[in-house]
Design a protein around this motif. Structure first.
Motif, PDB file in Angstrom:
ATOM      1  N   VAL A 300       0.870  -1.182   0.000  1.00 28.57           N
ATOM      2  CA  VAL A 300       0.000   0.000   0.000  1.00 28.57           C
ATOM      3  C   VAL A 300       0.897   1.219   0.000  1.00 28.57           C
ATOM      4  O   VAL A 300       1.907   1.250   0.704  1.00 28.57           O
ATOM      5  N   MET A 301       0.545   2.217  -0.824  1.00 32.23           N
ATOM      6  CA  MET A 301       1.333   3.446  -0.876  1.00 32.23           C
ATOM      7  C   MET A 301       0.545   4.589  -0.256  1.00 32.23           C
ATOM      8  O   MET A 301      -0.490   4.997  -0.796  1.00 32.23           O
ATOM      9  N   PRO A 302       0.990   5.080   0.898  1.00 33.19           N
ATOM     10  CA  PRO A 302       0.309   6.229   1.506  1.00 33.19           C
ATOM     11  C   PRO A 302       0.400   7.465   0.609  1.00 33.19           C
ATOM     12  O   PRO A 302       1.357   7.612  -0.141  1.00 33.19           O
ATOM     13  N   SER A 303      -0.589   8.321   0.754  1.00 29.53           N
ATOM     14  CA  SER A 303      -0.701   9.503  -0.106  1.00 29.53           C
ATOM     15  C   SER A 303       0.142  10.661   0.423  1.00 29.53           C
ATOM     16  O   SER A 303       0.413  10.755   1.616  1.00 29.53           O
ATOM     17  N   TYR A 304       0.499  11.545  -0.489  1.00 31.32           N
ATOM     18  CA  TYR A 304       1.147  12.805  -0.075  1.00 31.32           C
ATOM     19  C   TYR A 304       0.150  13.648   0.721  1.00 31.32           C
ATOM     20  O   TYR A 304       0.542  14.498   1.512  1.00 31.32           O
ATOM     21  N   SER A 305      -1.134  13.461   0.451  1.00 32.20           N
ATOM     22  CA  SER A 305      -2.161  14.361   0.996  1.00 32.20           C
ATOM     23  C   SER A 305      -2.320  14.158   2.501  1.00 32.20           C
ATOM     24  O   SER A 305      -1.757  13.251   3.085  1.00 32.20           O
ATOM     25  N   SER A 306      -3.118  15.048   3.080  1.00 27.17           N
ATOM     26  CA  SER A 306      -3.331  15.027   4.539  1.00 27.17           C
ATOM     27  C   SER A 306      -4.789  14.751   4.862  1.00 27.17           C
ATOM     28  O   SER A 306      -5.665  14.932   4.021  1.00 27.17           O
ATOM     29  N   VAL A 307      -5.040  14.324   6.077  1.00 30.53           N
ATOM     30  CA  VAL A 307      -6.410  14.155   6.559  1.00 30.53           C
ATOM     31  C   VAL A 307      -6.601  15.040   7.786  1.00 30.53           C
ATOM     32  O   VAL A 307      -5.747  15.061   8.684  1.00 30.53           O
ATOM     33  N   GLN A 308      -7.718  15.788   7.762  1.00 32.96           N
ATOM     34  CA  GLN A 308      -8.065  16.609   8.928  1.00 32.96           C
ATOM     35  C   GLN A 308      -9.461  16.203   9.380  1.00 32.96           C
ATOM     36  O   GLN A 308     -10.407  16.269   8.606  1.00 32.96           O
ATOM     37  N   TRP A 309      -9.599  15.737  10.626  1.00 33.62           N
ATOM     38  CA  TRP A 309     -10.879  15.204  11.096  1.00 33.62           C
ATOM     39  C   TRP A 309     -11.831  16.337  11.451  1.00 33.62           C
ATOM     40  O   TRP A 309     -11.501  17.200  12.277  1.00 33.62           O
ATOM     41  N   THR A 310     -13.027  16.302  10.833  1.00 34.58           N
ATOM     42  CA  THR A 310     -14.037  17.319  11.180  1.00 34.58           C
ATOM     43  C   THR A 310     -14.836  16.898  12.410  1.00 34.58           C
ATOM     44  O   THR A 310     -15.572  17.703  12.972  1.00 34.58           O
ATOM     45  N   ASP A 311     -14.701  15.624  12.803  1.00 33.72           N
ATOM     46  CA  ASP A 311     -15.444  15.152  13.988  1.00 33.72           C
ATOM     47  C   ASP A 311     -14.545  15.104  15.212  1.00 33.72           C
ATOM     48  O   ASP A 311     -14.905  14.500  16.223  1.00 33.72           O
ATOM     49  N   VAL A 312     -13.361  15.683  15.125  1.00 30.70           N
ATOM     50  CA  VAL A 312     -12.461  15.744  16.273  1.00 30.70           C
ATOM     51  C   VAL A 312     -12.113  17.213  16.510  1.00 30.70           C
ATOM     52  O   VAL A 312     -11.386  17.827  15.723  1.00 30.70           O
ATOM     53  N   PRO A 313     -12.631  17.815  17.530  1.00 30.26           N
ATOM     54  CA  PRO A 313     -12.373  19.242  17.768  1.00 30.26           C
ATOM     55  C   PRO A 313     -10.877  19.550  17.801  1.00 30.26           C
ATOM     56  O   PRO A 313     -10.107  18.791  18.388  1.00 30.26           O
ATOM     57  N   GLY A 314     -10.481  20.607  17.100  1.00 31.79           N
ATOM     58  CA  GLY A 314      -9.085  21.038  17.119  1.00 31.79           C
ATOM     59  C   GLY A 314      -8.162  20.197  16.265  1.00 31.79           C
ATOM     60  O   GLY A 314      -6.947  20.379  16.261  1.00 31.79           O
TER      61      GLY A 314
END
Ligand code: GLC
Length: 649
Positions: A300-314
């Motif tokens: 599996v190749m992880p992406s360059y992109s990022s993840v930001q959780w909208t259901d986790v405050p801050g």
């Protein structure tokens, strides 16, 4: 088929992905067995008596434990390092001295001459240096065979994934992948960075064409590509017609918000996926669950992109290369992935901190092998220092190396480290091209057909316009012989759409710029579209890229469709273009996507030799500002909806 180790808390019980997995399981059917059996090659069995890891009769797990127990820290860190072939060309002994685990050909990094034999000689040359190492651990050689062995001149070039998604034909996707595996392995590489199981949610993304579509259920179904590449079980990996597959880019690479790329030179590629855990599982994660739990994907190749959780405050955006929750907790532990993670090209340099921090962060997040094209020695030095300082545990190193060695044993590389060239004569064969031609035909989507303008008749006097009617490079797109692809008809063999038309119709005028007289023709065929690009280079807003038609294409449509009674427009592009104003001027409109080397397949449906059956894998926007627009949206009002496609015959 291997099942995940920990079933008690696997993601299927926690996320809607379970439904997708069940659905995907229904489409996994037997594949035609291949007669191929790995040919004997130079092997290390001579040593097997003294070293159990060289005994192919032993279980892979036992061989891994034995070999790992013999390795020094330098040898372990070397196995976690992948270099670009160009960085060792001048001194191939580095492969031995650094105990490199892998080499790759980046897009367009090819031998001279670019022939099957030269490829196999090149890879075998590198391999001989790996086998000169103390423990004779062979290298993995990786390439981007994303629509056939695209780097190789003469390979069968299939439609890019967006067109394969339009076919809805999972068996065809598996067959195309099997051909790709055969043509790739016969030239040396045993590992491909494919298929992309990205879910494209915004066609302004330059990699939209690498996706099977916007609906995760469709993309999940198309993970049969993994089975075509690897075979039905890991026992097939040692065959000369299979390769290790890589599903990429984990995860959410096609679900980023336009304008959030932080690389400076792109706009949406490598951006931020702003989402909740629930939506992430439904949209972005689902294809990976199937790829792992149904198809046993090896990497599996992880992406360059990022993840930001909208259901986790801050919650702050975290790059996938550093995302411990998603790499280790979710993918490895909950979903049960027991292959290895390969970083994207220099991806860790986009992480915060100095190089040592980037290395440490990514390894500790769960990355196993690092694509360090031109700084392998520096990476090895940095990781070694981090382990010696106790900031990276040896248990993490041993886990990464065990995953990598498992793949090498399953591929049979210790028994047959050199290229088995038995299938080299099948590369670009008529049989392979016939499958690609069928894929092209099935990928064509008929969006308008007033007055039954299509199918054409061979007796009709045709006027064909547009550069993309007769340009192999444009119809193949990026990742073809070079990274970005290139226009023109000289880079590789194939048939253009015009050549396909001319094999059936006898009275054809071709005028790329529509300057030839139009009088005396029954039907005008105007081919519009894009020129090649790859990755963020194709992002809308970069280098003039837009979803809007070029002025030349608009002028060609205006001139031809106003002068000739019946007018057919074909769009050769990697993504939906804005045709709202032009559509009323046409009688028929076909989306051809990026068909690859077999333009004949387009002519086959134009003349009714095959029916139109393709269906849109993405929603078609009325304007660029409608993006992102996806099936299921509220107030969904595209020009053509997801799944739309007229049929004929
Ligand atoms: C690229 C791409 C990835 C590819 C890798 C090796 O940057 O993001 O899809 O597999 O590098 O070419």
């Amino acid at each position: 088929m291997r099942r995940p180790r920990s079933r008690s808390t696997d993601v299927r019980q926690q996320h809607p992905a379970a439904l997708l997995l069940a659905a995907a399981a229904l489409v996994v059917t037997a594949i035609p067995a291949s007669s191929a059996v790995a040919e004997p090659g130079a092997s290390a069995t001579a040593l097997s008596g003294t070293r159990p890891y060289l005994d192919s009769r032993l279980p892979v797990k036992q061989r891994v434990v034995d070999l790992l127990g013999r390795m020094t820290l330098a040898e372990k860190v070397g196995q976690m390092t992948q270099a670009e072939r160009g960085s060792v060309e001048s001194d191939q002994t580095q492969i031995t001295s650094l105990a490199l685990g892998s080499l790759l050909s980046g897009g367009g990094s090819v031998p001279t001459p670019n022939t099957p034999e030269a490829w196999a000689d090149m890879v075998d040359g590198y391999q001989s240096h790996a086998l000169a190492s103390r423990l004779r651990i062979p290298i993995l050689y990786g390439v981007d065979s994303v629509h056939g062995h695209g780097n190789l001149v003469g390979a069968t070039i299939f439609p890019h994934n967006i067109g394969m998604g339009a076919t809805r034909d999972t068996a065809l996707v598996r067959e195309a992948a099997h051909i790709t595996a055969t043509e790739t392995r016969a030239t040396g590489p045993q590992w491909v960075f494919a298929p992309c199981v990205c879910v494209t949610r915004d066609e302004r993304w330059g990699r939209s064409y690498e996706s099977f579509g916007e609906d995760p259920r469709l993309v999940t179904r198309m993970t049969t590509a993994v089975e075509g590449l690897q075979g039905r079980s890991t026992k097939d990996l040692a065959r000369n017609d299979r390769v290790l597959a890589t599903v990429k880019h984990y995860a959410g690479d096609g679900d980023t918000t336009y304008g959030t790329s932080t690389t400076g030179d792109y706009i949406i590629d490598r951006g931020i996926t702003k989402t909740s855990h629930k939506r992430f599982a439904e949209i972005d994660l689902a294809p990976y669950v199937t790829a792992v739990q149904v198809h046993d994907v090896g990497s599996v190749m992880p992406s360059y992109s990022s993840v930001q959780w909208t259901d986790v405050p801050g919650s702050e955006p975290i790059r996938m290369s550093a995302h411990k929750e998603l790499l280790t907790d979710v993918l490895k532990q909950k979903i049960g992935f027991d292959g290895f993670l390969i970083s994207d090209w220099d991806a860790i340099t986009e992480l915060p901190g100095d190089f040592a921090t980037q290395v440490r962060t990514s390894v500790n997040a769960g990355m196993d092998m690092f694509m360090q094209p031109y700084n392998a020695p520096q990476f090895i030095q940095a990781l070694t220092a981090e382990v010696q300082a106790g900031r990276v545990k040896m248990s993490r190193i041993d886990d990464a190396v065990s995953r990598i060695l498992k793949a090498k044993f399953e591929l049979g590389l210790f028994e047959h480290p050199y290229t088995d060239r038995s299938h080299i004569d099948t590369i670009g064969s008529a049989a392979h091209r016939a499958v690609a031609r069928r894929a092209v035909a099935e990928s064509q989507v008929l969006l308008k057909n007033d007055g039954k303008a299509l199918p054409l008749k061979s007796s009709q006097r045709l006027y064909v316009a547009g550069v993309n009617a007769n340009d192999l490079g444009n119809q193949a797109g990026g990742w073809t012989v070079t990274w970005q692809g290139q226009s023109g008809n000289t880079a590789f063999p194939g048939t253009t759409i015009l050549q396909g038309i001319r094999k059936t119709a006898k009275n054809v005028t071709y005028s790329a710029d529509a300057s030839a007289p139009t009088a005396g023709h029954d039907v005008g065929v105007v081919v519009i579209g894009e020129t090649p690009y790859a990755e963020g280079v194709g992002d809308v807003g970069v280098g003039g890229h837009t979803l809007n038609l070029s002025a030349t294409d608009k002028a060609n449509i205006d001139r031809v469709c106003s002068a000739i009674r019946t007018c057919v427009v074909l769009d050769v592009a990697g993504r939906t273009q804005i045709v709202t104003d032009q559509l009323p001027k046409t009688d028929a409109f076909v989306m051809s996507w990026l068909p690859g080397s077999e333009g004949d397949g387009v002519a086959d449906v134009l003349f009714g030799k095959r029916p139109f059956t393709g269906r849109l894998p993405v929603s078609w926007p009325r304007s660029e500002t409608q993006e992102p627009i996806n099936v299921g949206d509220r107030n969904y009002n595209p020009l053509f909806p997801y799944g739309y496609g007229l049929t004929t015959g």
